[in-house]
Design a protein around this motif. Sequence first.
Motif, mmCIF file in Angstrom:
data_model
loop_
_atom_site.group_PDB
_atom_site.id
_atom_site.type_symbol
_atom_site.label_atom_id
_atom_site.label_comp_id
_atom_site.label_asym_id
_atom_site.label_seq_id
_atom_site.Cartn_x
_atom_site.Cartn_y
_atom_site.Cartn_z
ATOM 1 N N PHE A 105 -4.181 10.484 -1.228
ATOM 2 C CA PHE A 105 -4.709 9.277 -1.843
ATOM 3 C C PHE A 105 -4.009 8.046 -1.280
ATOM 4 C CE2 PHE A 105 -6.930 11.314 -5.356
ATOM 5 C CZ PHE A 105 -6.244 12.512 -5.512
ATOM 6 N N CYS A 106 -4.753 6.986 -1.104
ATOM 7 C CA CYS A 106 -4.108 5.712 -0.853
ATOM 8 C C CYS A 106 -4.193 4.884 -2.128
ATOM 9 C CB CYS A 106 -4.701 4.974 0.339
ATOM 10 S SG CYS A 106 -6.344 4.309 0.093
ATOM 11 N N ALA A 107 -3.263 3.959 -2.249
ATOM 12 C CA ALA A 107 -3.178 3.151 -3.453
ATOM 13 C C ALA A 107 -2.684 1.763 -3.105
ATOM 14 C CB ALA A 107 -2.231 3.815 -4.462
ATOM 15 N N ALA A 108 -3.091 0.803 -3.912
ATOM 16 C CA ALA A 108 -2.683 -0.585 -3.725
ATOM 17 C C ALA A 108 -2.018 -1.082 -4.998
ATOM 18 C CB ALA A 108 -3.894 -1.451 -3.389
ATOM 19 N N ARG A 109 -1.040 -1.936 -4.811
ATOM 20 C CA ARG A 109 -0.383 -2.488 -5.981
ATOM 21 C C ARG A 109 -0.331 -4.000 -5.902
ATOM 22 N NH1 ARG A 109 5.832 -2.858 -5.779
ATOM 23 N NH2 ARG A 109 5.520 -2.827 -8.034
ATOM 24 N N ASN A 110 -0.327 -4.618 -7.053
ATOM 25 C CA ASN A 110 -0.268 -6.072 -7.152
ATOM 26 C C ASN A 110 1.161 -6.552 -6.942
ATOM 27 O OD1 ASN A 110 -3.048 -6.520 -7.739
ATOM 28 N ND2 ASN A 110 -2.671 -5.841 -9.839
ATOM 29 N N GLY A 111 1.662 -6.270 -5.793
ATOM 30 C CA GLY A 111 3.019 -6.659 -5.423
ATOM 31 C C GLY A 111 3.139 -6.569 -3.925
ATOM 32 N N LEU A 112 4.130 -7.208 -3.388
ATOM 33 C CA LEU A 112 4.226 -7.283 -1.938
ATOM 34 C C LEU A 112 4.942 -6.093 -1.322
ATOM 35 C CD1 LEU A 112 5.034 -11.078 -1.572
ATOM 36 C CD2 LEU A 112 2.812 -9.943 -1.531
ATOM 37 N N VAL A 148 4.193 9.777 -0.381
ATOM 38 C CA VAL A 148 4.284 10.155 1.027
ATOM 39 C C VAL A 148 4.767 9.001 1.889
ATOM 40 C CG1 VAL A 148 2.973 10.982 3.027
ATOM 41 C CG2 VAL A 148 2.473 11.885 0.746
ATOM 42 N N ALA A 149 4.260 7.808 1.629
ATOM 43 C CA ALA A 149 4.646 6.659 2.448
ATOM 44 C C ALA A 149 4.168 5.381 1.779
ATOM 45 C CB ALA A 149 4.061 6.763 3.849
ATOM 46 N N GLY A 150 4.854 4.288 2.081
ATOM 47 C CA GLY A 150 4.435 2.989 1.586
ATOM 48 C C GLY A 150 4.709 1.935 2.633
ATOM 49 N N ILE A 151 3.975 0.828 2.542
ATOM 50 C CA ILE A 151 4.137 -0.229 3.516
ATOM 51 C C ILE A 151 3.956 -1.571 2.842
ATOM 52 C CG2 ILE A 151 1.705 -0.058 4.233
ATOM 53 C CD1 ILE A 151 2.716 -0.726 7.121
ATOM 54 N N LYS A 152 4.820 -2.497 3.197
ATOM 55 C CA LYS A 152 4.769 -3.840 2.653
ATOM 56 C C LYS A 152 3.558 -4.582 3.185
ATOM 57 C CE LYS A 152 7.893 -7.759 1.952
ATOM 58 N NZ LYS A 152 9.186 -8.380 2.345
ATOM 59 N N TRP A 153 3.182 -5.649 2.503
ATOM 60 C CA TRP A 153 1.974 -6.367 2.870
ATOM 61 C C TRP A 153 2.012 -6.854 4.314
ATOM 62 C CZ3 TRP A 153 1.690 -11.492 4.436
ATOM 63 C CH2 TRP A 153 2.881 -12.221 4.337
ATOM 64 N N ASP A 154 3.208 -7.210 4.814
ATOM 65 C CA ASP A 154 3.309 -7.754 6.161
ATOM 66 C C ASP A 154 3.782 -6.720 7.174
ATOM 67 O OD1 ASP A 154 6.496 -9.495 5.685
ATOM 68 O OD2 ASP A 154 5.880 -7.434 5.341
ATOM 69 N N MET A 170 0.829 -1.200 0.000
ATOM 70 C CA MET A 170 0.000 0.000 0.000
ATOM 71 C C MET A 170 0.862 1.248 0.000
ATOM 72 S SD MET A 170 -3.042 -1.202 -0.006
ATOM 73 C CE MET A 170 -3.949 0.312 0.314
ATOM 74 N N GLY A 171 0.353 2.280 -0.611
ATOM 75 C CA GLY A 171 1.061 3.546 -0.647
ATOM 76 C C GLY A 171 0.129 4.702 -0.355
ATOM 77 N N TRP A 172 0.706 5.761 0.148
ATOM 78 C CA TRP A 172 0.012 7.032 0.323
ATOM 79 C C TRP A 172 0.701 8.072 -0.567
ATOM 80 C CZ3 TRP A 172 -4.451 8.061 2.788
ATOM 81 C CH2 TRP A 172 -4.907 7.167 3.757
ATOM 82 N N PHE A 173 -0.117 8.833 -1.257
ATOM 83 C CA PHE A 173 0.373 9.910 -2.103
ATOM 84 C C PHE A 173 -0.427 11.164 -1.796
ATOM 85 C CE2 PHE A 173 3.018 7.663 -5.260
ATOM 86 C CZ PHE A 173 2.695 6.356 -4.961
ATOM 87 N N ASP A 204 -3.477 -2.558 9.412
ATOM 88 C CA ASP A 204 -4.113 -3.617 10.181
ATOM 89 C C ASP A 204 -4.824 -4.501 9.173
ATOM 90 O OD1 ASP A 204 -5.711 -5.258 11.729
ATOM 91 O OD2 ASP A 204 -6.190 -3.703 13.179
ATOM 92 N N ASN A 205 -4.218 -5.613 8.841
ATOM 93 C CA ASN A 205 -4.789 -6.474 7.804
ATOM 94 C C ASN A 205 -6.083 -7.140 8.257
ATOM 95 O OD1 ASN A 205 -2.816 -5.811 5.938
ATOM 96 N ND2 ASN A 205 -1.557 -7.610 6.373
ATOM 97 N N ASP A 206 -6.244 -7.293 9.552
ATOM 98 C CA ASP A 206 -7.508 -7.862 10.038
ATOM 99 C C ASP A 206 -8.670 -6.917 9.772
ATOM 100 O OD1 ASP A 206 -5.969 -9.388 12.959
ATOM 101 O OD2 ASP A 206 -6.262 -10.152 10.924
ATOM 102 N N LYS A 207 -8.373 -5.634 9.723
ATOM 103 C CA LYS A 207 -9.401 -4.621 9.457
ATOM 104 C C LYS A 207 -9.354 -4.108 8.027
ATOM 105 C CE LYS A 207 -9.575 -2.960 14.240
ATOM 106 N NZ LYS A 207 -9.428 -1.774 15.131
ATOM 107 N N ASN A 208 -8.454 -4.658 7.223
ATOM 108 C CA ASN A 208 -8.289 -4.200 5.839
ATOM 109 C C ASN A 208 -8.094 -2.687 5.770
ATOM 110 O OD1 ASN A 208 -8.563 -6.789 4.931
ATOM 111 N ND2 ASN A 208 -10.544 -6.493 3.959
ATOM 112 N N THR A 209 -7.267 -2.183 6.646
ATOM 113 C CA THR A 209 -7.102 -0.738 6.745
ATOM 114 C C THR A 209 -5.626 -0.367 6.853
ATOM 115 O OG1 THR A 209 -9.252 -0.515 7.840
ATOM 116 C CG2 THR A 209 -7.736 1.339 8.032
ATOM 117 N N VAL A 210 -5.267 0.696 6.181
ATOM 118 C CA VAL A 210 -3.918 1.252 6.297
ATOM 119 C C VAL A 210 -4.061 2.683 6.803
ATOM 120 C CG1 VAL A 210 -3.879 2.020 3.881
ATOM 121 C CG2 VAL A 210 -1.743 1.633 5.081
ATOM 122 N N TYR A 211 -3.084 3.101 7.589
ATOM 123 C CA TYR A 211 -3.151 4.391 8.253
ATOM 124 C C TYR A 211 -1.951 5.251 7.885
ATOM 125 C CZ TYR A 211 -6.325 1.665 11.169
ATOM 126 O OH TYR A 211 -7.335 0.854 11.620
#
Length: 124
Positions: A95-102, A48-54, A34-37, A73-80
Amino acid sequence: QVQLVESGGGLVQAGGSLRLSCAGSGRPFSRAAMGWFRQAPGQEREFVAGIKWDSRTTHIPRSLQDRVTVSRDNDKNTVYLQMNNLKSEDTAVYFCAARNGLSPSPAVEDYDYWGQGTQVTVSS
């Protein structure tokens, strides 16, 4: 397909803090990096920031490292996105964004899904 919805934006005074949230639905959120822009009027979209799946890896530009943290919090399907000591130059649509990569990426073109954005306005 992934749907992303940002929330938490608003008007804040300089020096204040905000926590933005991005709720995801659709394909397994927990396996997406996930990324924030952000994008200010007349400017290009900025990483602005990015975070790996784990959550083991985060990526924040050096210019923001002392004021920004990203978590999920993957249990809540939410990124902060936590932003502290906000400045007028932080005013933008976030904006938040998701990519098909880990792993996260700072490049806009590496992301496959985007939310609609949330406005952050910092008053001086």
